[in-house]
Motif scaffolding. Structure first.
Motif, PDB file in Angstrom:
ATOM      1  N   LYS A   1     -44.510  13.632   7.489  1.00  0.00           N
ATOM      2  CA  LYS A   1     -43.513  14.521   7.503  1.00  0.00           C
ATOM      3  C   LYS A   1     -43.785  15.676   8.476  1.00  0.00           C
ATOM      4  O   LYS A   1     -43.088  16.524   8.964  1.00  0.00           O
ATOM      5  CB  LYS A   1     -43.127  15.051   6.235  1.00  0.00           C
TER       6      LYS A   1
ATOM      7  N   THR B   1     -38.837   6.848  11.215  1.00  0.00           N
ATOM      8  CA  THR B   1     -39.169   5.676  10.598  1.00  0.00           C
ATOM      9  C   THR B   1     -40.837   5.823  10.793  1.00  0.00           C
ATOM     10  O   THR B   1     -41.422   5.849  11.678  1.00  0.00           O
ATOM     11  CB  THR B   1     -38.662   4.517  11.474  1.00  0.00           C
TER      12      THR B   1
ATOM     13  N   ARG C   1     -36.576   8.358   6.396  1.00  0.00           N
ATOM     14  CA  ARG C   1     -36.669   9.595   5.793  1.00  0.00           C
ATOM     15  C   ARG C   1     -35.832   9.582   4.513  1.00  0.00           C
ATOM     16  O   ARG C   1     -34.795   8.629   4.344  1.00  0.00           O
ATOM     17  CB  ARG C   1     -35.769  10.478   6.829  1.00  0.00           C
ATOM     18  N   ASN C   2     -36.239  10.221   3.835  1.00  0.00           N
ATOM     19  CA  ASN C   2     -35.494  10.422   2.350  1.00  0.00           C
ATOM     20  C   ASN C   2     -34.724  11.680   2.434  1.00  0.00           C
ATOM     21  O   ASN C   2     -34.857  12.603   2.579  1.00  0.00           O
ATOM     22  CB  ASN C   2     -36.605  10.504   1.132  1.00  0.00           C
TER      23      ASN C   2
ATOM     24  N   TYR D   1     -40.283  10.365   2.441  1.00  0.00           N
ATOM     25  CA  TYR D   1     -39.797   8.982   2.872  1.00  0.00           C
ATOM     26  C   TYR D   1     -39.393   8.141   1.846  1.00  0.00           C
ATOM     27  O   TYR D   1     -39.949   8.250   0.481  1.00  0.00           O
ATOM     28  CB  TYR D   1     -40.763   8.478   3.844  1.00  0.00           C
TER      29      TYR D   1
ATOM     30  N   ASP E   1     -46.497   9.521   1.577  1.00  0.00           N
ATOM     31  CA  ASP E   1     -45.253   9.827   2.242  1.00  0.00           C
ATOM     32  C   ASP E   1     -44.077   9.482   1.224  1.00  0.00           C
ATOM     33  O   ASP E   1     -43.180  10.120   1.403  1.00  0.00           O
ATOM     34  CB  ASP E   1     -45.097   8.625   3.267  1.00  0.00           C
TER      35      ASP E   1
ATOM     36  N   ARG F   1     -41.167   2.702   6.165  1.00  0.00           N
ATOM     37  CA  ARG F   1     -40.680   3.829   5.472  1.00  0.00           C
ATOM     38  C   ARG F   1     -39.570   4.759   6.212  1.00  0.00           C
ATOM     39  O   ARG F   1     -40.167   4.740   7.396  1.00  0.00           O
ATOM     40  CB  ARG F   1     -41.521   4.609   4.639  1.00  0.00           C
TER      41      ARG F   1
END
Lengths: 310, 521
Positions: free
Chosen positions: B514, B226, B212-213, B197, B47, B210
């Protein structure tokens, strides 16, 4: 008193050293090592890993390095199984968790155990006495590995009142069940202990004298009987608190608190010598500290003991 | 190659809170891609970081940081073309140099990665010499002629090479962050990652969160906000917390799958896994009787695998007559004689073979020890198998169980008669299993040695169609029976029906948050 305390403190160092040496060699005697795995590492990879953790050195050199790092830098080395962390990290994260619910467990034990014991003694051979005795037996036949799932079934699954586990920064909802599961059987012991010593004290001549003088009963209990009646409980609680910390393994694992009990179990299974040794030292220091504290409290409560120490 | 992301069908109403919480048994070994060595840790690392390729729901390769690749005519050089829009969570572009750094780091003796062997397995030029300290990490056969081109040179052709780059060890690493923070670079406050993430919180042995990036190249297609991993060290407690709605996913405790599948038909799953379960004969120093192939065949035939799978384990496992699971990509299960017989025929043949070898009725009583590691399921399999041998063949077996690490040491030292074994594939190709049966394999606990098998497996490495070679290896194994395949694994999980997009058919169980989403109740 001060001399006594200093003497006791000085005894700690050689004892700890003996413990470290003993534990260090004992662990190495166990078959399997930290890097024994389903897929054995190729020799070159294994050599690098052993070098990285200083395990390519002879045992006595490893021991010397270990002791030197603790003495000079309070460095307990890297964890073998949690590769991003040191033993200092492991203890710094897990110990406060175990200590927190251990503390609340002790509070639960004392706040419930002592009054229960007193009431049972005051209502000797009456309804409350039998109820307390029944409760004590009930608590003792339910060890924490039986009680914990029962608590979760009731408070989490049936009533939805408490989370089934975790720690979440130590919110109170997360502390209740581990503390109760850990403390229940000790609470029963404290109640029985308090009941017994209270009965003994209540039958002693100085209490009879106080009653003859016409002092009110509550004053006799609180001012005159309680202090001496608590001495056995106090003696009991010192080691019990240590047991609570060291014996929290099941509770830590079952409730996934993140406490050091989990580290101890994982350390044993994964042969994480560094974590196991670090925890052994921590447990030893705790035992020394709490035993000393109980002795000093004992002396504070009992003038005869104080005189003996002086 | 098409990209892969959360595929929300039209008409589906998504939940307002897009979160996914699942349970793992233990704290993971590391969050460093080049150091992590356990499945749970790798799930999180997948992730947080993205490698050259990802996998889709069926386990096929889909673009990750790489968009495509080209192999040289001799299959010794692979050139990957990286996407332009891949960036790290701090905004720095992901370059081919980040992969070069990571791969050199993985073989560097100074890092002492326990997974350095994986880079050797990938046959990257000079990998083995670097791990052995004979060359500098910079000599590794990987280079970056420009920021978007990664060139990998292999020491021998490997047809399945690209399948291996979905493994965490091959993910890129942010050099500048590692140099700044050292071993502490994986802390949430320090970590820079390039996956979908980023790490927000990590409380060891309790939770890892973690989020979201925002800089991830395909963030627009990501649905879950999340993802939380909870460490719950007890299977039964994991199930209780699943029932209480505290986790969306947990493993099913041994033996409970049938009941749970009936109670929760839409939420209890038996997913195929790329793992096998077998018994090792000790051919090096075990009982003399094991040197006789008729004895090995008899013992293999007398085991009713259907009983073990359907009545003992009851978790959707698959009876096995070959070493390689049928679920393995591009692998066609070869016909072996034993598989085509009925159990009654096998039993009759087993008696006949054992008698021919001089054991059983009218002969010597065959007796040996069976070693397994402490575990309820292993114990059940051992008891049932030994009872079958006793009743059908009159064989006396003494069971011996040992704690995991002790067991591993005993087994690898060939200090046993017969011992359980299991293997999960490192990549989705038959050689990940069959290599175990070659003479030089460090994992060949039976100490089986067959020159033809060694030859076939060597040939398979450079063959564009290794299936006929694998078929022959399996047939030799079925004839020689150095190990007794018992079953091929499944994973039993409870997964909330609110969570959709789970890659049920990915036999490696490589999943990416994802690709998941939560639907409204």
């Amino acid at each position: 008193m001060l001399n006594y305390t200093l003497r006791r403190l000085l005894m700690v160092l050689p004892t700890l050293l003996i413990l470290v040496i003993f534990a260090f060699y004992l662990m190495r005697l166990a078959p399997g090592g930290p890097f024994t795995s389903e897929r054995p590492l190729p020799p070159a990879v294994m050599a690098n890993v052993l070098e990285r953790y200083g395990m390519d050195e002879p045992l006595h050199v490893q021991l010397w390095t270990y002791v030197r790092n603790i003495v000079c830098c309070f460095d307990f080395g890297p964890s073998f199984s949690q590769k991003d962390r040191t033993v200092n990290d492991v203890i710094a994260q897990g110990f406060p968790v175990t200590l927190t619910y251990g503390f609340w467990s002790a509070v639960f034990v004392l706040v419930l155990g002592i009054p229960l014991g007193i009431i049972a003694a005051l209502r000797h051979n009456g309804f409350w006495d039998y109820t307390m005795t029944g409760l004590a037996i009930f608590s003792q036949i339910f060890p924490n590995f039986v009680l914990a799932p029962l608590l979760v079934l009731l408070f989490t699954l049936s009533w939805g009142l408490l989370p089934g586990g975790g720690w979440n920064g130590g919110q109170w909802q997360y502390i209740i069940m581990p503390a109760v599961a850990l403390g229940t059987s000790y609470m029963a012991s404290v109640a029985r202990l308090t009941r017994g010593s209270m009965l003994e004290v209540l039958n002693s001549p100085f209490i009879r004298t106080a009653r003859a003088k016409g002092l009110p009963e509550h004053r006799i209990i609180l001012r005159h009987a309680l202090k001496p009646a608590l001495l056995p409980t106090l003696t009991y609680m010192g080691p019990v608190f240590v047991y609570m910390i060291t014996g929290s393994v099941f509770v830590d694992v079952f409730f996934s608190t993140g406490g050091i009990g989990q580290d101890f179990i994982n350390g044993a299974y994964s042969r994480d010598y560094a974590v196991l040794l670090g925890l052994a030292i921590l447990y030893a220091v705790l035992t020394f500290a709490l035993t000393l504290m109980v002795d000093l409290l004992y002396a504070w409560i009992d003038p005869k003991v104080r005189a003996g120490l002086s | 190659m098409p990209a892969f992301a959360a595929d929300v069908p039209a008409g589906v109403t998504l939940a307002e809170e897009q979160s996914f919480t699942y349970r793992t048994l233990d704290e993971f070994s590391s969050l460093d891609p080049q150091v992590v060595e356990d499945v749970d840790g790798s799930n999180i690392v997948r992730d947080l970081f993205e490698g050259l390729y990802n996998q889709d729901a069926d386990g096929n390769l889909v673009p990750g940081v790489a968009l495509s690749h080209e192999a040289s005519a001799d299959n010794l050089t692979y050139t990957f073309t990286l996407r332009d829009n891949a960036v790290w969570s701090d905004g720095t572009p992901v370059t081919a140099g980040d992969f070069v750094y990571a791969w050199q780091r993985a073989v560097d003796p100074e890092l002492a990665s326990p997974y350095a062997w994986y880079m050797e397995l990938m046959s990257i030029e000079n990998g083995a010499a670097i791990v052995a300290g004979e060359m500098e990490p910079s000599a590794l056969g990987v280079s970056a002629p420009d920021d978007k081109t990664l060139v990998v040179n292999l020491s021998k052709p490997l047809p399945y090479f690209t399948k291996m780059v979905t493994h965490a060890t091959t993910f890129p690493a942010p050099k500048w962050v590692i140099e700044e923070h050292g071993a502490q670079w994986t802390r949430p406050e320090n970590m820079v990652s390039n996956g979908a993430y980023v790490l927000e919180e990590h409380v060891p042995k309790e939770r890892s969160v973690r989020v979201r990036n925002e800089n991830y190249w395909d963030n627009e297609s990501t649905v879950l906000e999340t993802v939380t991993t909870l460490v719950i060290g007890d299977d039964a407690q994991g199930l209780t917390r699943w029932r209480a709605g505290e986790v969306d996913m947990t493993d099913i405790p041994a033996g409970q799958y049938p009941a749970l599948a009936e109670e929760f038909p839409d939420e209890a799953f038996a997913l195929p896994r790329l793992c096998n379960y077998y018994f090792n004969f000790n051919l090096a120093s075990g009982p003399e009787a094991f040197q006789d192939v008729r004895v090995r065949q008899a013992l293999a035939m007398a085991i009713d695998r259907e009983v073990i799978v359907d009545r003992v384990l009851q978790g959707g496992q698959f009876p096995a007559f070959t070493f390689t699971p049928a679920a393995t990509a591009d692998f066609e299960v070869p016909g072996v004689e034993m598989a085509s017989m009925t159990q009654a025929e096998r039993d009759a043949k087993a008696k006949e073979l054992l008698a021919e070898a001089g054991y059983g009725e009218g002969g010597e009583t065959l007796s040996f020890n069976y070693l397994y590691n402490t575990n309820e399921a292993h114990q059940q399999v051992a008891i049932v198998a030994t009872q079958m041998w006793k009743q059908k063949l009159g064989v006396d077996v003494t069971l011996e169980n040992q704690e995991w690490k002790v067991f591993l040491e005993t087994r690898s030292a060939q200090n046993y008669d017969m011992a359980r074994g299991a293997w999960c594939g490192d990549y989705n190709e038959a050689s990940t299993f069959l290599d175990l049966l070659t003479t030089d394999s460090g994992y060949n606990d039976a100490k089986f040695s067959n020159a033809r098998v060694d030859e076939l497996m060597t040939e398979a490495k450079s063959s564009n169609d290794p299936q006929p070679l694998y078929t022959e290896v399996e047939q030799i194994v079925a004839a020689e029976m150095p190990v007794i395949p018992i079953y091929h694994y499944s994973t039993n999980v409870m997964l909330s029906d609110a969570i959709q997009g789970w890659p049920m058919n990915n036999v490696e169980q490589n999943w990416y948050s994802k690709d998941l989403y939560r639907v409204a109740d």
